[in-house]
Design a protein around this motif. Structure first.
Motif, PDB file in Angstrom:
ATOM      1  N   GLY A  87     -49.279 -48.560  -4.060  1.00  0.00           N
ATOM      2  CA  GLY A  87     -48.612 -48.989  -5.285  1.00  0.00           C
ATOM      3  C   GLY A  87     -47.834 -50.270  -5.170  1.00  0.00           C
ATOM      4  O   GLY A  87     -47.441 -50.857  -6.182  1.00  0.00           O
ATOM      5  N   ASN A  88     -47.581 -50.744  -3.946  1.00  0.00           N
ATOM      6  CA  ASN A  88     -46.776 -51.952  -3.751  1.00  0.00           C
ATOM      7  C   ASN A  88     -47.694 -53.172  -3.762  1.00  0.00           C
ATOM      8  O   ASN A  88     -48.001 -53.768  -2.724  1.00  0.00           O
ATOM      9  CB  ASN A  88     -46.007 -51.867  -2.433  1.00  0.00           C
ATOM     10  CG  ASN A  88     -44.630 -52.478  -2.551  1.00  0.00           C
ATOM     11  OD1 ASN A  88     -44.343 -53.216  -3.483  1.00  0.00           O
ATOM     12  ND2 ASN A  88     -43.770 -52.164  -1.600  1.00  0.00           N
ATOM     13  N   ARG A  89     -48.130 -53.570  -4.965  1.00  0.00           N
ATOM     14  CA  ARG A  89     -49.071 -54.676  -5.129  1.00  0.00           C
ATOM     15  C   ARG A  89     -48.484 -55.692  -6.102  1.00  0.00           C
ATOM     16  O   ARG A  89     -47.989 -55.325  -7.167  1.00  0.00           O
ATOM     17  CB  ARG A  89     -50.425 -54.179  -5.650  1.00  0.00           C
ATOM     18  CG  ARG A  89     -51.133 -53.194  -4.710  1.00  0.00           C
ATOM     19  CD  ARG A  89     -51.505 -53.835  -3.391  1.00  0.00           C
ATOM     20  NE  ARG A  89     -52.212 -52.922  -2.500  1.00  0.00           N
ATOM     21  CZ  ARG A  89     -51.638 -52.180  -1.573  1.00  0.00           C
ATOM     22  NH1 ARG A  89     -50.318 -52.215  -1.416  1.00  0.00           N
ATOM     23  NH2 ARG A  89     -52.364 -51.390  -0.803  1.00  0.00           N
ATOM     24  N   ASP A  90     -48.529 -56.960  -5.688  1.00  0.00           N
ATOM     25  CA  ASP A  90     -47.897 -58.007  -6.489  1.00  0.00           C
ATOM     26  C   ASP A  90     -48.892 -58.889  -7.231  1.00  0.00           C
ATOM     27  O   ASP A  90     -48.497 -59.890  -7.840  1.00  0.00           O
ATOM     28  CB  ASP A  90     -46.997 -58.870  -5.605  1.00  0.00           C
ATOM     29  CG  ASP A  90     -47.735 -59.444  -4.395  1.00  0.00           C
ATOM     30  OD1 ASP A  90     -48.987 -59.384  -4.370  1.00  0.00           O
ATOM     31  OD2 ASP A  90     -47.054 -59.940  -3.476  1.00  0.00           O
ATOM     32  N   GLY A  91     -50.195 -58.552  -7.189  1.00  0.00           N
ATOM     33  CA  GLY A  91     -51.195 -59.325  -7.892  1.00  0.00           C
ATOM     34  C   GLY A  91     -51.621 -60.598  -7.181  1.00  0.00           C
ATOM     35  O   GLY A  91     -52.400 -61.382  -7.732  1.00  0.00           O
TER      36      GLY A  91
ATOM     37  N   ARG B 190     -41.070 -56.126  -6.611  1.00  0.00           N
ATOM     38  CA  ARG B 190     -40.319 -57.310  -6.196  1.00  0.00           C
ATOM     39  C   ARG B 190     -40.946 -57.830  -4.907  1.00  0.00           C
ATOM     40  O   ARG B 190     -40.997 -57.130  -3.903  1.00  0.00           O
ATOM     41  CB  ARG B 190     -38.847 -56.958  -5.992  1.00  0.00           C
ATOM     42  CG  ARG B 190     -38.167 -56.419  -7.251  1.00  0.00           C
ATOM     43  CD  ARG B 190     -36.706 -56.058  -6.993  1.00  0.00           C
ATOM     44  NE  ARG B 190     -36.064 -55.581  -8.217  1.00  0.00           N
ATOM     45  CZ  ARG B 190     -35.993 -54.292  -8.559  1.00  0.00           C
ATOM     46  NH1 ARG B 190     -36.529 -53.379  -7.771  1.00  0.00           N
ATOM     47  NH2 ARG B 190     -35.405 -53.935  -9.687  1.00  0.00           N
ATOM     48  N   SER B 191     -41.413 -59.062  -4.972  1.00  0.00           N
ATOM     49  CA  SER B 191     -42.146 -59.632  -3.852  1.00  0.00           C
ATOM     50  C   SER B 191     -41.715 -61.073  -3.635  1.00  0.00           C
ATOM     51  O   SER B 191     -41.424 -61.805  -4.601  1.00  0.00           O
ATOM     52  CB  SER B 191     -43.659 -59.577  -4.129  1.00  0.00           C
ATOM     53  OG  SER B 191     -44.381 -60.372  -3.223  1.00  0.00           O
ATOM     54  N   ALA B 192     -41.685 -61.485  -2.380  1.00  0.00           N
ATOM     55  CA  ALA B 192     -41.360 -62.882  -2.067  1.00  0.00           C
ATOM     56  C   ALA B 192     -42.405 -63.834  -2.621  1.00  0.00           C
ATOM     57  O   ALA B 192     -42.146 -65.033  -2.754  1.00  0.00           O
ATOM     58  CB  ALA B 192     -41.245 -63.051  -0.550  1.00  0.00           C
ATOM     59  N   ALA B 193     -43.583 -63.301  -2.971  1.00  0.00           N
ATOM     60  CA  ALA B 193     -44.640 -64.143  -3.531  1.00  0.00           C
ATOM     61  C   ALA B 193     -44.519 -64.297  -5.042  1.00  0.00           C
ATOM     62  O   ALA B 193     -45.317 -65.024  -5.656  1.00  0.00           O
ATOM     63  CB  ALA B 193     -46.014 -63.556  -3.181  1.00  0.00           C
ATOM     64  N   LEU B 194     -43.518 -63.636  -5.665  1.00  0.00           N
ATOM     65  CA  LEU B 194     -43.343 -63.695  -7.111  1.00  0.00           C
ATOM     66  C   LEU B 194     -42.026 -64.378  -7.456  1.00  0.00           C
ATOM     67  O   LEU B 194     -41.031 -64.240  -6.735  1.00  0.00           O
ATOM     68  CB  LEU B 194     -43.352 -62.280  -7.706  1.00  0.00           C
ATOM     69  CG  LEU B 194     -44.614 -61.446  -7.521  1.00  0.00           C
ATOM     70  CD1 LEU B 194     -44.381 -60.029  -8.039  1.00  0.00           C
ATOM     71  CD2 LEU B 194     -45.801 -62.088  -8.233  1.00  0.00           C
ATOM     72  N   THR B 195     -42.031 -65.079  -8.566  1.00  0.00           N
ATOM     73  CA  THR B 195     -40.791 -65.710  -9.047  1.00  0.00           C
ATOM     74  C   THR B 195     -39.962 -64.742  -9.871  1.00  0.00           C
ATOM     75  O   THR B 195     -38.756 -64.948 -10.045  1.00  0.00           O
ATOM     76  CB  THR B 195     -41.115 -66.939  -9.891  1.00  0.00           C
ATOM     77  OG1 THR B 195     -41.967 -66.558 -10.988  1.00  0.00           O
ATOM     78  CG2 THR B 195     -41.823 -68.000  -9.037  1.00  0.00           C
ATOM     79  N   ALA B 196     -40.578 -63.683 -10.386  1.00  0.00           N
ATOM     80  CA  ALA B 196     -39.865 -62.678 -11.182  1.00  0.00           C
ATOM     81  C   ALA B 196     -40.504 -61.321 -10.923  1.00  0.00           C
ATOM     82  O   ALA B 196     -41.690 -61.235 -10.586  1.00  0.00           O
ATOM     83  CB  ALA B 196     -39.948 -63.015 -12.678  1.00  0.00           C
ATOM     84  N   PRO B 197     -39.738 -60.238 -11.046  1.00  0.00           N
ATOM     85  CA  PRO B 197     -40.304 -58.909 -10.820  1.00  0.00           C
ATOM     86  C   PRO B 197     -41.465 -58.621 -11.764  1.00  0.00           C
ATOM     87  O   PRO B 197     -41.537 -59.138 -12.879  1.00  0.00           O
ATOM     88  CB  PRO B 197     -39.120 -57.977 -11.091  1.00  0.00           C
ATOM     89  CG  PRO B 197     -37.912 -58.820 -10.865  1.00  0.00           C
ATOM     90  CD  PRO B 197     -38.298 -60.197 -11.329  1.00  0.00           C
ATOM     91  N   LEU B 198     -42.344 -57.757 -11.307  1.00  0.00           N
ATOM     92  CA  LEU B 198     -43.534 -57.378 -12.057  1.00  0.00           C
ATOM     93  C   LEU B 198     -43.424 -55.910 -12.452  1.00  0.00           C
ATOM     94  O   LEU B 198     -43.152 -55.057 -11.606  1.00  0.00           O
ATOM     95  CB  LEU B 198     -44.778 -57.606 -11.178  1.00  0.00           C
ATOM     96  CG  LEU B 198     -46.151 -57.287 -11.764  1.00  0.00           C
ATOM     97  CD1 LEU B 198     -46.474 -58.238 -12.921  1.00  0.00           C
ATOM     98  CD2 LEU B 198     -47.217 -57.389 -10.673  1.00  0.00           C
TER      99      LEU B 198
END
Length: 894
Positions: free
Chosen positions: A305-309, A452-460
């Motif tokens: 489930g921990n997927r940031d796209g 919440r991922s370091a690869a994202l600028t905002a939470p998904l």
């Protein structure tokens, strides 16, 4: 003539060398030193010698140097000098003793035996005793180091006198009894790093010449040493402990004595998560972007489930058939970056974990001494409960929470007959009864996701990752045992010991699953696991079914219970009772070369009881068998130079069969442990303890363990994940078959985990057989938590101060060659070689007041003491504490 493998020859050579070393140490030192009168220590007029320690390794008080058991005994004085306040600090005290920890669970290891399974479906591997009372849960080993007289670590199977579940050895804590001699009081205050404050106190109150009361208590509080940068209130391994004990001793005459003890433990705080709080990474086949064990290391959080796209891998080889989403060029989102990867003291989880542990225990010892024998009764009771939670996704994402609850109500009764007098025959015989009622509840509750991922600028924001999971096993053990051991002293030099024990364990087990608590979908009437919360009530008693009957359609086997309105929906089950019986024994020969030089050889056997796996319809998976050990030990215990030098050595060979191995089975976003019997192993080793009082002021010594512990037979093992994968290969024009079973169709190729000998598991994939399953041969791999060498060195020097008082600096170094944390022995599962150092500076102003400054792990070495593969193929680890320092002030009235 049968050929002998080079591996067998090598193993035998190692054993022969180790035995020769043990014998050589004793003989050489005896010849060289026993009659020496001109050594610096012996030539002085000093009366100072190494302290003689009395132990109860054979259930009666004896000088440690006269006991044919490998036992390390640590006195109250040494515990205070080393500032040992729990089991985790004992690692450098005994050769070959390795301490691991996950959350609140103690996981000690020695001689190729480790504490792996701590769930209620199994028993402890290394027995833990407090004042002779067996503690059934490993969590109970982490409290109660207050007003302790000594700690004994007995290595090797202790199946005769201590019985069930002392497969690898014993850890025995003996607390101080009330004394009649006078009022005593003591108190200490420790302050240190991480806002540490620990207060200990003791009062001994002699009410008369025959009746005394002793009180001991501690309060221990500290901030966590694992810092949470996302949620500062959620640091791990904080401390919030309150413990109290009262002991009452009554001795109306020289023959009868009784001691009643009662203690209470109350522990809170955030705890240390569950089985591991930090991720180390996983393995992927980079070409097909599929998880494949021991292929390419990927430092990502891959919990379900921990997927940031974000695509972390692009296929250059198609997965499976290689079409659609599995085609070449497809990007794959494998997870999110691990926060501060490799730094075990920094995390970023959003959920604030918690632990609540409560333990109420009581024991009563009574003894009546006749002229020829003593009758003794030891009664124990414990009411233990623990609740701990963990952030299931181990990140700042909001996905799932795991909660584990353990309850144990334990009663034991032991009756003993012990010989008295100084005749050639001494003996101990007894009956032991034990009853344990256990409950172990696991929730894994899913929630709508915030990634919440370091690869994202905002939470998904994403929907909930499937249904929640629930498992509620209830276990009950009733054990009866008879035992006896006798020693015949032929003369002043030669003694023979023979003992045996017969144990019968009756075990009951039942469980309820997610369907038993899940709210019903209003449209279908079926259980809806997505609606389970942490507040969902426990299942009704009916959900566990009844042994021997079933209402399930289709049939699932006796004992399984299904929803009456939906007979295909399993709710729980009650297994048939299982009885595990075993006779174990011990034989020993002791020979005294001189008054202070003992040689011995022992042969002993031991076993750890079998048990059950929850929710299994197949009998072969539902039940696992007892594991057994046969052990040979040759030892030597020696004192030289008028008691200023002490060297003890033991060489051993242990054969293990039916080893109980643990496998984590992914269930949604969490895992559940199952136990299976699949391995034989052997352990050859040499252990040495040495101490030298070089002068009245200088003391030096150390321990050394050489260990060769490997699986001798461990075939057809499914790896933690990715034992094999299918990749597209258009050059393959015929199906790949093994023994008539297709393992890869046309156009595809099966790839096995690199570095392992893997293949189709026999009796799978054929007609009328289970689907194809793949496994690997782990024979020859090292047993986890078994370093090839380990040990410690210490030195202390007493400086007498002008006007009275004493200053004593002490340095302790512990070292290890490193070890693997899992049977697969992959590089990611390895803790490398290390050296750690501790420093103590003790100022004793007088006999009553002292101050100690200490630094633990002043080398600030980060070491992993627990590895486990979790859901999604994520390796979870726990770290030993970093560098810590503090001051301890002690005052006593005696």
């Amino acid at each position: 003539m049968r050929a002998v493998s080079s591996n067998n020859i090598s193993s035998r050579k190692i054993l022969v060398v180790q035995i020769a070393l043990a014998l050589g140490i004793s003989h050489g030192l005896n010849a060289g030193f026993a009659n020496a009168q001109t050594s610096p220590a012996a030539s002085s007029d000093s009366a100072k010698t190494i302290e003689e320690i009395v132990v109860t390794a054979q259930r009666r008080p004896e000088n440690k140097q006269n006991v044919s058991v490998s036992v390390t005994a640590v006195t109250a004085e040494t515990l205070a000098e080393r500032n040992i306040t729990d089991l985790s600090k004992m690692e450098g005290m005994a050769p070959g003793f390795t301490f691991g920890r996950s959350g609140t669970d103690a996981r000690p290891a020695m001689r190729g035996v480790r504490t792996e399974n701590v769930a209620i479906n199994g028993d402890t591997t290394i027995g833990y005793f407090v004042d002779g009372i067996y503690k059934s849960r490993s969590q109970q080993a982490m409290a109660g180091f207050v007003d302790v007289q000594r700690v004994e670590i007995q290595r090797g199977p202790q199946g005769t006198l201590y019985g069930r579940n002392t497969f690898g050895g014993n850890i025995s804590i003996v607390t101080n009894q009330p004394t009649f001699g006078g009022f005593q009081g003591a108190a200490s205050l420790l302050v240190g790093q991480f806002n540490k404050v620990r207060i200990e106190s003791m009062l001994n109150l002699p009410m008369s010449d025959t009746f005394a009361i002793r009180l001991a208590a501690t309060v221990d509080r500290a901030d966590g040493y694992v810092k949470n940068d996302f949620n500062p209130s959620a640091d791990l391994f904080d401390q919030d402990l309150k413990y109290g004990r009262v002991s009452v001793r009554f001795k109306p005459n020289s023959r009868f004595e009784a001691t009643l003890r009662a203690d209470v433990t109350d522990q809170g705080g955030n705890g240390g998560s569950a089985f591991g709080y930090k991720q180390a990474g996983t393995y992927y086949d980079r070409a097909s972007c599929q998880q494949l064990f021991n292929s390419s290391l990927v430092i990502l959080n891959v919990r379900p489930g921990n997927r940031d796209g974000v695509s972390d891998c692009t296929r250059t080889v198609g997965a499976g058939a290689g079409t659609g989403a599995n085609a070449i060029g497809t990007g794959v989102d494998q997870g999110i970056p691990i926060y501060k990867a490799g730094n075990g003291y920094r995390i970023d989880t959003d959920y604030q974990t918690s632990q609540t542990t409560k333990d109420k225990s009581a024991s009563l010892d009574m003894a009546y001494r006749f002229d020829a024998l003593t009758l003794k009764s030891i009664t124990g009771f414990a009411d233990f409960s623990s609740k701990r939670s963990s952030d299931s996704d181990m990140s700042a994402s909001t996905i799932a929470v795991d909660v584990q609850k353990t309850e144990a109500k334990t009663f034991s009764q032991e009756l003993q007959i012990l010989s008295e007098g100084t005749g050639p025959l001494s003996y101990v015989a007894g009956y032991y009864y034990f009853k344990d009622k256990l409950r172990g509840t696991l929730y894994s509750v899913q929630s709508p996701r915030t990634i919440r991922s370091a690869a994202l600028t905002a939470p998904l924001s994403l929907p909930q990752n499937g249904a929640s999971f629930f498992d509620d096993p209830l276990a009950e053990t009733e054990s009866n045992a008879l035992y006896a051991q006798a020693t015949w002293k032929m003369n002043d030099q030669l003694s023979f010991t023979l003992g045996g024990r017969h144990t019968e364990d009756k075990k009951n087990f039942k469980f309820a699953n997610t369907n038993s608590i899940a709210p019903r979908d209003p449209n279908t009437g079926l259980p809806d696991g997505t609606r389970v919360t942490l507040d969902t009530p426990l299942p009704p008693n009916s959900a566990y079914g009844t042994a021997g009957t079933s209402n399930c359609v289709p049939a699932r086997g006796p004992g399984f219970y299904c929803d009456p309105a939906n007979p295909g929906v399993l709710l729980g089950g009650t297994y048939d009772q299982k009885t595990f019986t075993k006779s174990t024994g011990r034989a020993a020969i002791d020979y005294k070369l001189a008054k202070d030089n003992l040689l011995y050889i022992t042969y002993s056997t031991g076993f750890r009881s079998g048990g059950f796996n929850s929710g299994q319809a197949i009998e072969a998976v539902r039940t696992f068998l007892p594991e057994e050990v046969k052990a040979v030990e040759i030892g030597s215990k020696n004192r030289f130079w008028n008691g200023t030098v002490q060297i003890n050595a033991a060489a051993f060979h242990n054969d293990y069969t039916n080893l109980q191995e643990q496998r984590q089975i992914p269930i949604g976003a969490t895992t559940i442990s199952t136990i299976f019997n699949a391995a034989k192993a052997r352990a050859n080793g040499l252990e040495v303890e040495a101490e030298w009082l070089a002068t009245d002021e200088l003391s030096i010594g150390g321990t050394l363990s050489l260990l060769d512990a490997k699986y001798s037979s461990f075939p057809d093992v499914a790896l933690p994940f990715g034992t094999s994968i299918l990749v597209a290969d258009p050059t393959v024009t015929t199906a790949t078959t093994v023994n008539g079973v297709t393992i890869a169709p046309i156009g595809q190729r099966r790839v096995f985990a690199p570095g392992y000998s893997c293949g189709l598991i026999p009796n799978t994939g054929g007609v009328g057989q289970p689907p194809p399953a793949f496994g690997c041969d782990l024979s020859g791999k090292q047993v986890p938590y078994s370093p090839k060498y380990s040990g410690s060195l210490f030195g202390s020097y007493e400086v007498m101060l002008p006007g009275g008082g004493k200053l004593t600096p002490t340095v302790v170094a512990t070292f290890s060659s490193g070890f693997y944390g899992q049977p697969t022995n992959a590089e990611i599962e390895k803790q490398g070689a290390y050296v750690k150092g501790d420093f103590r500076l003790n100022w004793e102003a007088n006999k009553k007041f002292s101050v100690q400054f200490f630094v633990d792990n002043f080398t600030d070495k980060q070491t992993i003491n627990r590895f486990v593969w979790g859901g999604g193929g994520a390796l979870q680890v726990s770290m030993a504490p970093p560098r810590t320092w503090g001051l301890k002030f002690t005052y006593k009235t005696f």
